[in-house]
Scaffold this motif. Structure first.
Motif, PDB file in Angstrom:
ATOM      1  N   TRP A  72     -31.538  93.775 -38.106  1.00 20.43           N
ATOM      2  CA  TRP A  72     -31.755  92.403 -38.578  1.00 20.43           C
ATOM      3  C   TRP A  72     -31.289  92.236 -40.023  1.00 20.43           C
ATOM      4  O   TRP A  72     -30.665  91.221 -40.372  1.00 20.43           O
ATOM      5  CB  TRP A  72     -33.238  92.038 -38.460  1.00 20.43           C
ATOM      6  CG  TRP A  72     -33.611  91.515 -37.108  1.00 20.43           C
ATOM      7  CD1 TRP A  72     -34.149  92.210 -36.075  1.00 20.43           C
ATOM      8  CD2 TRP A  72     -33.439  90.167 -36.631  1.00 20.43           C
ATOM      9  NE1 TRP A  72     -34.343  91.393 -34.992  1.00 20.43           N
ATOM     10  CE2 TRP A  72     -33.918  90.133 -35.302  1.00 20.43           C
ATOM     11  CE3 TRP A  72     -32.948  89.002 -37.197  1.00 20.43           C
ATOM     12  CZ2 TRP A  72     -33.910  88.968 -34.540  1.00 20.43           C
ATOM     13  CZ3 TRP A  72     -32.946  87.828 -36.442  1.00 20.43           C
ATOM     14  CH2 TRP A  72     -33.417  87.827 -35.129  1.00 20.43           C
ATOM     15  N   ALA A 126     -38.894  89.612 -38.430  1.00 22.61           N
ATOM     16  CA  ALA A 126     -38.110  89.440 -37.211  1.00 22.61           C
ATOM     17  C   ALA A 126     -38.146  90.699 -36.352  1.00 22.61           C
ATOM     18  O   ALA A 126     -38.231  90.627 -35.120  1.00 22.61           O
ATOM     19  CB  ALA A 126     -36.660  89.090 -37.572  1.00 22.61           C
ATOM     20  N   ALA A 129     -41.503  90.750 -34.709  1.00 26.39           N
ATOM     21  CA  ALA A 129     -41.537  89.756 -33.632  1.00 26.39           C
ATOM     22  C   ALA A 129     -40.744  90.244 -32.425  1.00 26.39           C
ATOM     23  O   ALA A 129     -41.179  90.077 -31.269  1.00 26.39           O
ATOM     24  CB  ALA A 129     -40.973  88.426 -34.139  1.00 26.39           C
ATOM     25  N   GLN A 130     -39.585  90.855 -32.673  1.00 27.54           N
ATOM     26  CA  GLN A 130     -38.768  91.383 -31.578  1.00 27.54           C
ATOM     27  C   GLN A 130     -39.542  92.424 -30.774  1.00 27.54           C
ATOM     28  O   GLN A 130     -39.565  92.390 -29.541  1.00 27.54           O
ATOM     29  CB  GLN A 130     -37.502  92.009 -32.153  1.00 27.54           C
ATOM     30  CG  GLN A 130     -36.635  92.726 -31.126  1.00 27.54           C
ATOM     31  CD  GLN A 130     -35.454  93.415 -31.766  1.00 27.54           C
ATOM     32  OE1 GLN A 130     -34.732  92.823 -32.558  1.00 27.54           O
ATOM     33  NE2 GLN A 130     -35.254  94.687 -31.439  1.00 27.54           N
ATOM     34  N   LEU A 155     -37.129  75.996 -28.502  1.00 26.86           N
ATOM     35  CA  LEU A 155     -36.608  76.500 -29.771  1.00 26.86           C
ATOM     36  C   LEU A 155     -35.422  75.667 -30.254  1.00 26.86           C
ATOM     37  O   LEU A 155     -35.303  75.359 -31.449  1.00 26.86           O
ATOM     38  CB  LEU A 155     -36.189  77.962 -29.619  1.00 26.86           C
ATOM     39  CG  LEU A 155     -37.244  79.022 -29.927  1.00 26.86           C
ATOM     40  CD1 LEU A 155     -36.706  80.410 -29.631  1.00 26.86           C
ATOM     41  CD2 LEU A 155     -37.704  78.929 -31.376  1.00 26.86           C
ATOM     42  N   ALA A 159     -35.396  73.590 -33.736  1.00 25.97           N
ATOM     43  CA  ALA A 159     -34.352  73.792 -34.738  1.00 25.97           C
ATOM     44  C   ALA A 159     -33.583  72.504 -34.998  1.00 25.97           C
ATOM     45  O   ALA A 159     -33.219  72.201 -36.147  1.00 25.97           O
ATOM     46  CB  ALA A 159     -33.399  74.893 -34.277  1.00 25.97           C
ATOM     47  N   ALA A 209     -34.082  79.782 -41.808  1.00 24.15           N
ATOM     48  CA  ALA A 209     -34.883  80.709 -40.998  1.00 24.15           C
ATOM     49  C   ALA A 209     -34.957  80.283 -39.535  1.00 24.15           C
ATOM     50  O   ALA A 209     -34.846  81.118 -38.625  1.00 24.15           O
ATOM     51  CB  ALA A 209     -36.286  80.842 -41.587  1.00 24.15           C
ATOM     52  N   LEU A 210     -35.134  78.985 -39.294  1.00 21.91           N
ATOM     53  CA  LEU A 210     -35.256  78.518 -37.917  1.00 21.91           C
ATOM     54  C   LEU A 210     -33.937  78.680 -37.165  1.00 21.91           C
ATOM     55  O   LEU A 210     -33.920  78.928 -35.950  1.00 21.91           O
ATOM     56  CB  LEU A 210     -35.714  77.059 -37.881  1.00 21.91           C
ATOM     57  CG  LEU A 210     -36.393  76.582 -36.591  1.00 21.91           C
ATOM     58  CD1 LEU A 210     -37.498  77.532 -36.152  1.00 21.91           C
ATOM     59  CD2 LEU A 210     -36.957  75.184 -36.777  1.00 21.91           C
ATOM     60  N   ALA A 213     -33.833  82.121 -35.894  1.00 22.22           N
ATOM     61  CA  ALA A 213     -34.682  82.299 -34.719  1.00 22.22           C
ATOM     62  C   ALA A 213     -33.934  81.981 -33.430  1.00 22.22           C
ATOM     63  O   ALA A 213     -34.299  82.469 -32.353  1.00 22.22           O
ATOM     64  CB  ALA A 213     -35.929  81.429 -34.831  1.00 22.22           C
ATOM     65  N   PHE A 216     -32.734  84.538 -30.728  1.00 24.94           N
ATOM     66  CA  PHE A 216     -33.509  84.920 -29.543  1.00 24.94           C
ATOM     67  C   PHE A 216     -33.174  84.027 -28.344  1.00 24.94           C
ATOM     68  O   PHE A 216     -33.579  84.330 -27.222  1.00 24.94           O
ATOM     69  CB  PHE A 216     -35.007  84.845 -29.837  1.00 24.94           C
ATOM     70  CG  PHE A 216     -35.533  85.998 -30.638  1.00 24.94           C
ATOM     71  CD1 PHE A 216     -35.477  87.282 -30.145  1.00 24.94           C
ATOM     72  CD2 PHE A 216     -36.076  85.792 -31.893  1.00 24.94           C
ATOM     73  CE1 PHE A 216     -35.961  88.353 -30.873  1.00 24.94           C
ATOM     74  CE2 PHE A 216     -36.568  86.855 -32.639  1.00 24.94           C
ATOM     75  CZ  PHE A 216     -36.504  88.144 -32.130  1.00 24.94           C
TER      76      PHE A 216
END
Length: 268
Positions: A72, A126, A129-130, A155, A159, A209-210, A213, A216
């Motif tokens: 990451w 991250a 979270a992963q 998501l 975003a 940041a979003l 995300a 994913f």
């Protein structure tokens, strides 16, 4: 020191700082390409032979999290450092002037390092979270993407809507205006460099940041989408029409997300 000498030093600094940033970015992209190419034949988990997420011991969990963090963080370096280059180079020039022509590599390195430290913190979250998502089965261990279309759609909607929020606009404005940002938050010395770098990193994190995300949704380490997001971030921050590009992308993301969510509901 004469103006001519200062100009020569500033030109040399720009070449050194710009070359260093370019080299770091290129090395990060080279690592990403190597990992992507290595995983292509067998679709195994990228990240230097990362262990399975199904941990047999705490040491296995630590090994997985460490490898995921490296993956990451290098992605964030590759994706975010290019758009931060104008800010870093402008800071170097201003720091040289503030130090009356003295070498500015140390404070500039501190500024860039503090900026990347913010993304290092994001990378740690991250990676965690992963691991949790893979453990729960929500994210595939093979391609590191959500298998539930509704979650992916949600998501994308989140975003997309975030692109139009006041917080996004405020963060983006600070990222797009290096001179204004530095004049507003300038502090002398190494401590000032660290504070500026952290502040810039926090604004950048609030801006992007979003978007990160969404990896994913597309698949973490899907190099095509990693490159596409990096180009989008760069365009949003440096092009004159960057804010409009961001809003347009937000509309498209929201519509695609709605189609994914509503489409699933209609089929159920």
């Amino acid at each position: 020191m004469s103006d001519w000498a200062v100009d020569r030093l500033l030109l040399r600094d720009r070449w050194i700082v710009g070359g260093s940033v370019s080299a770091i970015t290129a090395l990060a992209w080279l690592w990403l390409w190597r990992e992507w190419a290595a995983m292509a034949p067998d679709m195994s988990m990228p990240g230097m032979e990362m262990p399975s997420a199904e941990m047999a011991s705490p040491s296995d969990a630590v090994a997985y999290l460490a490898s995921a963090f490296v993956m990451w963080f290098l992605m964030m370096v590759a994706m975010m450092l290019p758009s931060a280059t104008p800010m870093i180079m402008l800071y170097g020039g201003l720091a040289r002037g503030a130090r009356d022509g003295q070498a500015i590599f140390a404070p500039t390195s501190i500024f860039a390092g503090a900026y990347l430290a913010v993304w290092g913190g994001f990378s740690a979250l991250a990676a965690l979270a992963q691991w949790l998502l893979v453990q729960s089965g929500a994210v595939s261990e093979i391609n590191l993407a959500f298998g539930n279309q509704r979650v992916c759609g949600a998501l994308l909607i989140a975003a997309g809507l975030y692109q139009a929020t006041p917080l996004k606009r405020a963060c983006l404005q600070n990222c797009r205006s290096p001179m204004s940002f530095l004049m507003r938050f300038w502090r002398p010395g190494w401590a000032g460099a660290a504070r500026l770098g952290l502040t810039h990193g926090i604004y950048c994190l609030g801006c992007c940041a979003l978007l990160m995300a969404l990896l994913f949704v597309f698949g973490v380490m899907n190099l095509v989408w990693v490159a596409a997001l990096a180009l989008f971030v760069l365009a949003e921050k440096v092009l004159p029409i960057g804010p409009r590009v961001g809003v347009a992308a937000g509309v498209v993301s929201t519509l695609i997300g709605l189609v994914m969510v509503v489409g699933v509901r209609l089929l159920v």
